[in-house]
Design a protein around this motif. Structure first.
Motif, mmCIF file in Angstrom:
data_model
loop_
_atom_site.group_PDB
_atom_site.id
_atom_site.type_symbol
_atom_site.label_atom_id
_atom_site.label_comp_id
_atom_site.label_asym_id
_atom_site.label_seq_id
_atom_site.Cartn_x
_atom_site.Cartn_y
_atom_site.Cartn_z
ATOM 1 N N MET A 1 41.154 45.883 47.811
ATOM 2 C CA MET A 1 40.072 45.476 48.921
ATOM 3 C C MET A 1 40.944 45.037 49.962
ATOM 4 N N ASN A 2 40.724 45.554 51.215
ATOM 5 C CA ASN A 2 41.211 44.898 52.477
ATOM 6 C C ASN A 2 40.416 43.675 52.955
ATOM 7 N N ASP A 3 40.951 43.212 53.890
ATOM 8 C CA ASP A 3 40.268 41.863 54.230
ATOM 9 C C ASP A 3 38.910 42.165 54.656
ATOM 10 N N MET A 4 38.953 43.117 55.655
ATOM 11 C CA MET A 4 37.675 43.286 56.423
ATOM 12 C C MET A 4 36.634 43.560 55.323
ATOM 13 N N ALA A 5 36.862 44.312 54.107
ATOM 14 C CA ALA A 5 35.907 44.553 53.296
ATOM 15 C C ALA A 5 35.140 43.387 52.508
ATOM 16 N N GLN A 147 47.479 48.311 23.359
ATOM 17 C CA GLN A 147 47.793 49.196 24.233
ATOM 18 C C GLN A 147 47.527 48.980 25.817
ATOM 19 N N ALA A 148 47.764 47.565 26.027
ATOM 20 C CA ALA A 148 47.673 47.281 27.392
ATOM 21 C C ALA A 148 49.116 47.418 28.203
ATOM 22 N N PRO A 149 48.947 47.887 29.558
ATOM 23 C CA PRO A 149 50.210 48.039 30.279
ATOM 24 C C PRO A 149 51.218 47.075 30.023
ATOM 25 N N SER A 150 52.384 47.360 30.275
ATOM 26 C CA SER A 150 53.339 46.040 30.336
ATOM 27 C C SER A 150 53.183 45.056 31.484
ATOM 28 N N LEU A 151 53.872 44.147 31.156
ATOM 29 C CA LEU A 151 53.793 43.201 32.530
ATOM 30 C C LEU A 151 54.420 43.806 33.880
ATOM 31 N N ALA A 152 55.400 44.573 33.737
ATOM 32 C CA ALA A 152 55.929 45.212 34.966
ATOM 33 C C ALA A 152 54.892 46.214 35.258
ATOM 34 N N GLU A 153 54.335 46.939 34.512
ATOM 35 C CA GLU A 153 53.248 47.916 35.059
ATOM 36 C C GLU A 153 52.001 47.270 35.590
ATOM 37 N N THR A 154 51.721 46.147 35.032
ATOM 38 C CA THR A 154 50.507 45.317 35.471
ATOM 39 C C THR A 154 50.830 44.583 36.860
ATOM 40 N N PHE A 155 51.959 44.178 37.203
ATOM 41 C CA PHE A 155 52.163 43.435 38.324
ATOM 42 C C PHE A 155 53.370 44.011 38.982
ATOM 43 N N PRO A 156 53.298 45.196 39.362
ATOM 44 C CA PRO A 156 54.692 45.965 39.850
ATOM 45 C C PRO A 156 55.083 45.329 41.273
ATOM 46 N N GLU A 223 47.809 46.480 47.193
ATOM 47 C CA GLU A 223 46.562 47.100 46.625
ATOM 48 C C GLU A 223 46.625 47.606 45.295
ATOM 49 N N GLY A 224 45.709 47.468 44.420
ATOM 50 C CA GLY A 224 45.505 47.614 43.084
ATOM 51 C C GLY A 224 46.209 46.690 42.248
ATOM 52 N N VAL A 225 46.887 45.470 42.577
ATOM 53 C CA VAL A 225 47.714 44.735 41.726
ATOM 54 C C VAL A 225 46.806 43.233 41.890
ATOM 55 N N LYS A 226 46.523 43.060 40.582
ATOM 56 C CA LYS A 226 45.842 41.708 40.163
ATOM 57 C C LYS A 226 46.520 40.508 40.450
ATOM 58 N N SER A 227 47.008 40.187 41.584
ATOM 59 C CA SER A 227 47.984 38.892 41.997
ATOM 60 C C SER A 227 47.644 38.563 43.297
ATOM 61 N N LEU A 228 47.866 37.307 43.316
ATOM 62 C CA LEU A 228 47.548 36.899 44.844
ATOM 63 C C LEU A 228 48.751 36.053 45.201
ATOM 64 N N SER A 344 40.377 31.009 55.181
ATOM 65 C CA SER A 344 39.801 32.326 54.824
ATOM 66 C C SER A 344 39.639 32.319 53.136
ATOM 67 N N GLU A 345 38.441 32.644 52.785
ATOM 68 C CA GLU A 345 38.286 32.891 51.182
ATOM 69 C C GLU A 345 38.454 34.326 50.784
ATOM 70 N N HIS A 346 39.054 35.037 51.581
ATOM 71 C CA HIS A 346 39.324 36.609 50.912
ATOM 72 C C HIS A 346 39.754 36.630 49.591
ATOM 73 N N SER A 347 40.496 35.709 49.366
ATOM 74 C CA SER A 347 41.243 35.848 47.846
ATOM 75 C C SER A 347 40.040 35.331 46.794
ATOM 76 N N ILE A 348 39.088 34.714 47.202
ATOM 77 C CA ILE A 348 38.097 34.527 46.326
ATOM 78 C C ILE A 348 37.085 35.742 46.170
ATOM 79 N N ALA A 349 36.862 36.419 47.364
ATOM 80 C CA ALA A 349 36.385 37.875 47.065
ATOM 81 C C ALA A 349 36.987 38.977 46.066
ATOM 82 N N ALA A 350 38.524 38.885 46.318
ATOM 83 C CA ALA A 350 39.279 39.447 45.364
ATOM 84 C C ALA A 350 38.982 39.023 43.968
ATOM 85 N N LEU A 351 39.249 37.700 43.633
ATOM 86 C CA LEU A 351 38.914 37.130 42.313
ATOM 87 C C LEU A 351 37.521 37.659 41.676
#
Ligand code: FES
Ligand code: FE2
Length: 361
Positions: A1-5, A147-156, A223-228, A344-351
């Motif tokens: 998600m970009n900030d404008m979205a 079956q979950a991807p590794s930490l390195a794959e989850t948070f590249p 993009e695509g990484v669930k980390s803030l 700005s609360e765009h981090s909240i939108a990502a969560l």
């Protein structure tokens, strides 16, 4: 998600924070499928050292093997289900307190008295149930999903970025921890952690003592990484809690319930959250220093942090849990500044995107 979205987004429906059915779905679909923080590797330094913890109602423990590697097991005896260990300690053999079945550090059954001549009793086929364990910069995480991807794959890229922000991290060891019940849904706590729109209002000491609020920013890591990723310049004004020179503030939040913080000048600390039920969560605040030593300055910062920012947030999140149950509440618009920044609360939108996905919505 970009900030404008994120522009035009509203807060989530209160159901996400209050409905036991949503929480039950998150138990299976989120907490049992993502990486949950266990402990820092320094808490189990030698062979036989173990550390017990829970992910919701699943009791687990990490244990150091003779060869120095680490394993994680469900903390349950394979006879009739008694837990094997409590809290932390060191063992050469894991002996169940119920009927004294004993297991090696590798989880294999070693002894079960009275079974020697029992037909069909195959000791070699009985062992503790193993759980996936992985490490990110010395912080150990477990995943109940094989079956979950590794930490390195989850948070590249995240581990490298953390080490760049704090090159001396590998020398750090666990120093101190405190915890508190928050009396709120875990997502309220995590949202509160991941926005600083409330910082100047609710955390005047933090905003004057640790960081320069004008410079605070939170962005999805990539993009695509669930980390803030939180960044801010160190506070160098008169109100600074300590000598903050040397490096700035950085924080790396890893979905869903862990965040590593590097306070200015390299004071390493972490938050992790352990949900109890839909309306309660335990927050753990831990600190990491060279060889785990706590000097006067570090103790002063730990105490100041606990008595101000930490205590202030406890009050806020408890009140939010109640507010979200009000019949008079309609989810309001998120405040989004496409430039980012502290307000700005765009981090909240990502969560919110991530929690919707994990809740099957
Ligand atoms: S339950 Fe552990 S020995 Fe019986
Ligand atoms: Fe806060």
């Amino acid at each position: 998600m970009n900030d404008m979205a994120a522009v035009g987004r509203r807060a989530l429906s209160p159901n996400y924070y209050r409905d036991p059915e949503v929480f039950a779905r998150q138990r299976e679909g989120l907490f049992f499928k993502t990486w949950q923080f266990a402990c820092h590797e320094s808490r189990v330094p030698g062979p036989g050292d173990y550390y017990a913890f829970s992910v919701l109602d699943q009791d687990l423990f990490v244990i150091r093997q003779k060869d120095g590697s680490l394993r994680c097991f469900y903390n349950v005896c394979q006879h009739r289900g008694h837990p094997l260990v409590e809290e932390s300690g060191r063992a050469r053999l894991l002996v169940c307190p119920y009927h004294a079945w004993s297991y090696g550090l590798d989880g294999g059954l070693k002894g079960a008295h009275g079974t020697k001549d029992q037909p069909g009793f195959e000791r070699s086929r009985i062992c503790l149930s193993r759980v996936r364990l992985d490490s990110l910069a010395g912080f150990l995480f477990v995943n109940l999903d094989g079956q979950a991807p590794s930490l390195a794959e989850t948070f590249p890229g995240v581990e490298a970025a953390i080490l760049e922000a704090c090159p001396s991290l590998p020398e750090r060891a666990f120093a101190q921890e405190h915890e508190a019940e928050e009396f709120c849904n875990w997502l309220i706590a995590v949202e509160n952690y991941n926005e600083c729109y409330h910082c100047r209002v609710a955390h005047p000491t933090f905003a004057a003592g640790v960081i320069d609020p004008q410079s605070y920013d939170i962005h999805p890591f990539a993009e695509g990484v669930k980390s803030l990723r939180h960044t801010a310049k160190a506070q160098s004004g008169k109100g600074a809690w300590y000598d903050t020179s040397g490096s700035d503030y950085a924080s790396f939040y890893l979905w869903p319930a862990f965040s590593l913080q590097i306070y200015p000048s390299g004071l390493v600390n972490a938050y992790h959250w352990r949900p109890r039920d839909v309306a309660n969560t335990v927050v753990h605040r831990s600190w990491y220093s060279k060889e785990g030593v706590i000097d006067d300055q570090l103790q002063r910062v730990i105490d100041l942090d606990r008595d101000t920012t930490f205590a202030e947030d406890l009050k806020l999140v408890k009140r939010i849990q109640r507010g979200l149950g009000s019949r008079g509440y309609t989810p309001g618009p998120l405040v989004i500044n496409p430039e980012g920044g502290i307000d700005s609360e765009h981090s909240i939108a990502a969560l919110h995107d991530w929690v919707r996905e994990a809740s099957g919505d």
